[in-house]
Design a protein around this motif. Structure first.
Motif, PDB file in Angstrom:
ATOM      1  N   ARG A   1       0.963  -1.248  -0.103  1.00 28.18           N
ATOM      2  CA  ARG A   1      -0.151  -0.005   0.031  1.00 28.18           C
ATOM      3  C   ARG A   1       0.920   1.228   0.133  1.00 28.18           C
TER       4      ARG A   1
ATOM      5  N   PHE B   1      -5.031  -8.158 -12.009  1.00 25.73           N
ATOM      6  CA  PHE B   1      -4.625  -9.779 -11.895  1.00 25.73           C
ATOM      7  C   PHE B   1      -4.839 -10.521 -12.852  1.00 25.73           C
TER       8      PHE B   1
ATOM      9  N   TYR C   1     -13.781  -7.976  -5.829  1.00 22.58           N
ATOM     10  CA  TYR C   1     -14.263  -8.263  -4.426  1.00 22.58           C
ATOM     11  C   TYR C   1     -15.683  -8.687  -4.847  1.00 22.58           C
TER      12      TYR C   1
ATOM     13  N   SER D   1      -5.339 -13.923  -4.610  1.00 20.99           N
ATOM     14  CA  SER D   1      -5.206 -12.660  -5.396  1.00 20.99           C
ATOM     15  C   SER D   1      -6.419 -11.677  -4.951  1.00 20.99           C
ATOM     16  N   ILE D   2      -7.482 -12.160  -4.354  1.00 23.45           N
ATOM     17  CA  ILE D   2      -8.388 -10.985  -3.932  1.00 23.45           C
ATOM     18  C   ILE D   2      -7.809 -10.282  -2.705  1.00 23.45           C
TER      19      ILE D   2
ATOM     20  N   GLU E   1      -4.610  -9.826  -2.185  1.00 27.53           N
ATOM     21  CA  GLU E   1      -3.462  -9.110  -2.801  1.00 27.53           C
ATOM     22  C   GLU E   1      -4.094  -7.878  -3.368  1.00 27.53           C
ATOM     23  N   ALA E   2      -5.071  -7.998  -4.114  1.00 30.20           N
ATOM     24  CA  ALA E   2      -5.562  -6.813  -4.680  1.00 30.20           C
ATOM     25  C   ALA E   2      -5.989  -5.826  -3.761  1.00 30.20           C
ATOM     26  N   ALA E   3      -6.470  -6.203  -2.555  1.00 30.13           N
ATOM     27  CA  ALA E   3      -6.785  -5.370  -1.534  1.00 30.13           C
ATOM     28  C   ALA E   3      -5.558  -4.550  -0.935  1.00 30.13           C
ATOM     29  N   LEU E   4      -4.511  -5.490  -0.738  1.00 31.87           N
ATOM     30  CA  LEU E   4      -3.111  -4.877  -0.345  1.00 31.87           C
ATOM     31  C   LEU E   4      -2.754  -3.945  -1.096  1.00 31.87           C
ATOM     32  N   VAL E   5      -2.748  -4.236  -2.537  1.00 32.03           N
ATOM     33  CA  VAL E   5      -2.111  -3.398  -3.590  1.00 32.03           C
ATOM     34  C   VAL E   5      -3.063  -2.104  -3.528  1.00 32.03           C
ATOM     35  N   ASP E   6      -4.322  -2.203  -3.296  1.00 37.30           N
ATOM     36  CA  ASP E   6      -5.256  -1.115  -3.395  1.00 37.30           C
ATOM     37  C   ASP E   6      -5.126  -0.347  -2.204  1.00 37.30           C
ATOM     38  N   GLY E   7      -4.222  -0.559  -1.220  1.00 37.93           N
ATOM     39  CA  GLY E   7      -3.967   0.358  -0.077  1.00 37.93           C
ATOM     40  C   GLY E   7      -4.470   0.060   1.302  1.00 37.93           C
ATOM     41  N   ALA E   8      -5.067  -1.295   1.267  1.00 39.69           N
ATOM     42  CA  ALA E   8      -5.387  -1.999   2.659  1.00 39.69           C
ATOM     43  C   ALA E   8      -4.127  -2.431   3.484  1.00 39.69           C
ATOM     44  N   THR E   9      -4.318  -2.394   4.771  1.00 38.65           N
ATOM     45  CA  THR E   9      -3.336  -2.995   5.377  1.00 38.65           C
ATOM     46  C   THR E   9      -3.885  -4.671   5.515  1.00 38.65           C
TER      47      THR E   9
ATOM     48  N   GLN F   1      -6.940  -4.771   7.494  1.00 47.05           N
ATOM     49  CA  GLN F   1      -8.068  -4.258   6.697  1.00 47.05           C
ATOM     50  C   GLN F   1      -8.415  -5.238   5.417  1.00 47.05           C
TER      51      GLN F   1
ATOM     52  N   THR G   1     -12.337  -7.696   2.910  1.00 48.25           N
ATOM     53  CA  THR G   1     -12.596  -8.528   1.744  1.00 48.25           C
ATOM     54  C   THR G   1     -12.623  -9.825   1.976  1.00 48.25           C
TER      55      THR G   1
END
Lengths: 389, 281
Positions: free
Chosen positions: A75, A83, A89, B173-174, B176-184, B187, B192
């Motif tokens: 982040r 991906f 989601y 990947s779901i 991981e997507a959240a992590l890249v999207d700025g989540a800790t 979070q 998710t």
């Protein structure tokens, strides 16, 4: 914006039992579209995931925009990623999917977020889908939502991990064009992983070819195609792929290449001019390469060049615009891409290819000669390696 | 092909089709007859109970006695409290543990996972005496805490395993997507993953509740007059000085009814959870 730099990056798994990426150094310029290309398991995805922060780096440094990001959380890197399986989601609507990163990263109020989401959705032509859940969308639509989720961030880098490989062929071609258009419009530095060389050729400003965790070559699509750094790159890029034959280089009685296979009849005379520039000693074992489209068939068997070869047709595949003809060359099957021809299997075929179309590789697979007869075609003459650091 | 048809022919089609119904029918009888018996008996007067007759004058006297003139309502409260709190604890830690076990890359993960579930393989009786000593020392005997601890620890391995398999179903990947999207990581987990495994959390919770609700042994050993749960109180109605079967049956129904109602309400949820399969993306 964002330029990217990998410096001597190595990634090991299982305490070094697997080296996924081996001492990789690579620079990506601001606004550039770089494609990481290679067969599956070559380390290209790991290379991308290290940039995203989803894999740790065993050794070396990665920086984005001059800032070291090696130890940072995903982040904290301001990158956006698309991906292979879209990774939407499933429990959120399209709108909430796209808005997710804004809610995570910004203090924008809901109205401002909504406005940006609609704007992004319009850019991707998915404004009618905002209320739907990902499960109700087609593959192409899901792909667009995934793109929207990446775009809305206004990140310094876009990362794509084989984003088109789950789409059918027609849609894939459309999305390819659209992705290229989007990237050019937004001007955001992009790293795109694929194993599909036609994707790499059409989309990339530059292509970085990887194999076995090692970077093989970086260059523009045509450079990599015309002047591959080694036999692997030569064979991997091009469809149908390059034809190869093990040969021996002889200078006595005029320079020529002779097949090393038992009972083989392949002999290819070289001009003195070319032979002199190869920088290869007499009797050296080489690999000859020639691209299918450089093969001419049905030439006169007794042409002046003396390079015409006789063989028998294995099979002819009509491709509509042209034909693929498969034929035997001393025990290996070669492919020729020719104008439409109709030929019975087993019938005789006379083919030839020009000296300029000839590729030669040494025993380590390094390129000795690539296409053409000009500068840059004779790799032992040029001091600087074609792999750009 | 012809060979297979010949084998198929050995059992006539009709029999083959009817067999499942026969087996399931017998099973349904086996399950339902005692319940029917219990329900009918609960509505009988004392004198009618020993008669094997369906002709009688129904009465709610037994229920009146159970609800207004016995300690059952209090025990019911104990059961609800202990079952729900212990299920909450087990599901909370089970979700965290299951997530860790599903996602982490540590060495010996399989052994650890097996060790966790193996603690559940021992029969309850084995754990009772050590737990009894432990609770005595800690002055926990006869408290709600004793029962909650016992049920939670017994349910936890199971909850971890169930939750782990639910997390395994969700593509990495779901998050991981959240992590890249700025989540800790937390979070990403909460926003998710937890919503996606919600059916699994529900299913796990139900099973934990049912275990605690039905337990007799732990409750019998670790509770006292004030904290005993309803199965224990039901058993105590079978005393030395004669058994009032009507009241026992009515209490049985009181134990059963909430679980049946609960089961009906969450049935679809439970099925969804237990058969979650791949998350549609």
């Amino acid at each position: 914006m964002g330029n990217i730099s990998y410096q001597d990056v190595t990634k090991e798994f299982n305490d070094g039992a697997i080296v996924a990426v081996d001492d990789l150094s690579l620079e990506v310029e601001d606004g550039e579209f770089l494609v990481l290309l290679g067969p599956s398991g070559c380390g290209k995805s790991t290379t991308l995931r290290m940039l995203a922060g989803l894999e740790t780096v065993t050794e070396g440094e990665i920086s984005i925009d001059g800032e070291r990001v090696t130890g940072l959380e995903p982040r904290e890197r301001n990158v956006a990623m698309v991906f292979q399986n879209y990774a939407l989601y499933p429990h959120l609507t399209v709108e909430d999917n796209i808005a997710f990163s804004l809610r995570m990263n910004t203090d924008l109020d809901e109205d401002a977020i909504r406005e940006q989401v609609v704007e992004t959705a319009e850019l991707l032509d998915i404004q009618d889908l905002l209320e739907k859940k990902p499960g109700a969308l087609s593959g192409g639509q899901q792909q667009r939502v995934a793109l929207g989720r990446a775009i809305i961030r206004d990140p310094s880098v876009f990362l794509f991990d084989e984003p088109l490989s789950n789409l059918d062929a027609k849609l894939r071609a459309d999305m390819r064009t659209e992705l290229t258009r989007l990237q050019q419009e937004l001007g955001v530095t992009s790293v795109y992983v694929t194993h599909d060389q036609s994707e790499a050729m059409t989309m990339g400003d530059r292509i970085a070819v990887m194999n076995d965790g090692k970077l093989q070559q970086v260059g523009g699509p045509n450079d990599v195609y015309d002047h591959p750094a080694n036999e692997f790159v030569a064979g991997f890029i091009g469809e149908p792929s390059m034809n190869f034959l093990d040969v021996r280089f002889d200078r006595e009685d005029g320079p020529r290449l002779t097949t090393t296979g038992d009972g083989g009849s392949f002999v290819y005379p070289l001009s003195e001019a070319v032979a002199d520039r190869l920088g290869v000693s007499d009797g050296a074992r080489l690999t000859l390469g020639v691209r299918p489209e450089d093969i001419q068939v049905d030439v006169e068997a007794t042409g002046a060049s003396g390079r015409a070869q006789r063989t028998t047709v294995d099979v002819v595949e009509p491709m509509g615009s042209d034909s693929f003809v498969y034929f035997d060359v001393d025990g290996t099957v070669w492919t020729g891409r020719t104008d439409r021809i109709d030929r019975q299997p087993g019938s005789e075929l006379v083919y030839e290819f020009d000296e300029s179309a000839l590729y030669l590789f040494d025993e380590d697979g390094e390129t000795i000669k690539s296409i053409g007869t000009g500068e840059g075609s004779f790799h032992r003459e040029t001091e600087e390696p074609l792999v750009q650091e | 092909m012809s060979e297979r048809q010949a084998t198929d022919g050995l059992v006539p089609r009709r029999v083959r089709e009817a067999l499942p119904y026969v087996v399931l029918g017998l099973y349904a009888l086996w399950t339902l007859v005692p319940l029917a018996w219990m329900s009918v008996s609960a509505l009988k007067r004392r004198g009618d109970i020993i008669q094997l007759s369906f002709v009688f004058e129904p009465t709610l006297k037994n229920f009146r006695l159970v609800f207004f003139e016995s300690g059952v309502p209090g025990f019911l409260f104990n059961s609800v409290l202990v079952a729900s709190v212990s299920a909450l604890v087990a599901v909370f830690f089970g979700t965290l543990g299951g997530y860790a076990l599903s996602r982490s890359d540590m060495r010996g993960k399989k052994h650890l996972a097996f060790w966790i579930i193996s603690t559940r393989m021992a029969p309850i009786a084995v754990a009772i005496i050590p737990l009894f000593f432990l609770f005595t020392r800690l002055n926990l005997l006869g408290t709600y805490a004793a029962l909650i601890i016992a049920y939670s620890t017994f349910n936890l391995p199971f909850a971890i395993w169930m939750m782990r398999s639910f997390f395994d179903e969700i593509p990495e990947s779901i998050e991981e997507a959240a992590l890249v999207d700025g989540a800790t990581r937390w979070q990403a987990f909460r926003k998710t993953l937890v919503p996606l495994v919600a059916p699994g959390i529900g299913a796990t919770a139900i099973i934990c509740v049912v275990f605690a609700w039905n337990d007799f042994l732990f409750a019998f050993m670790f509770s006292n007059q004030d904290t005993q749960t309803i199965p224990v109180s039901a058993a105590q109605q079978i005393g030395q000085e004669g058994i009032d079967w009507g009241i026992v049956m009515a209490t049985g129904l009181v134990i059963l009814a909430p679980m049946v109602a609960f089961g009906m309400i969450v049935r679809e949820y439970l099925v969804e959870g237990l058969t979650m399969g791949a998350v549609k993306q």
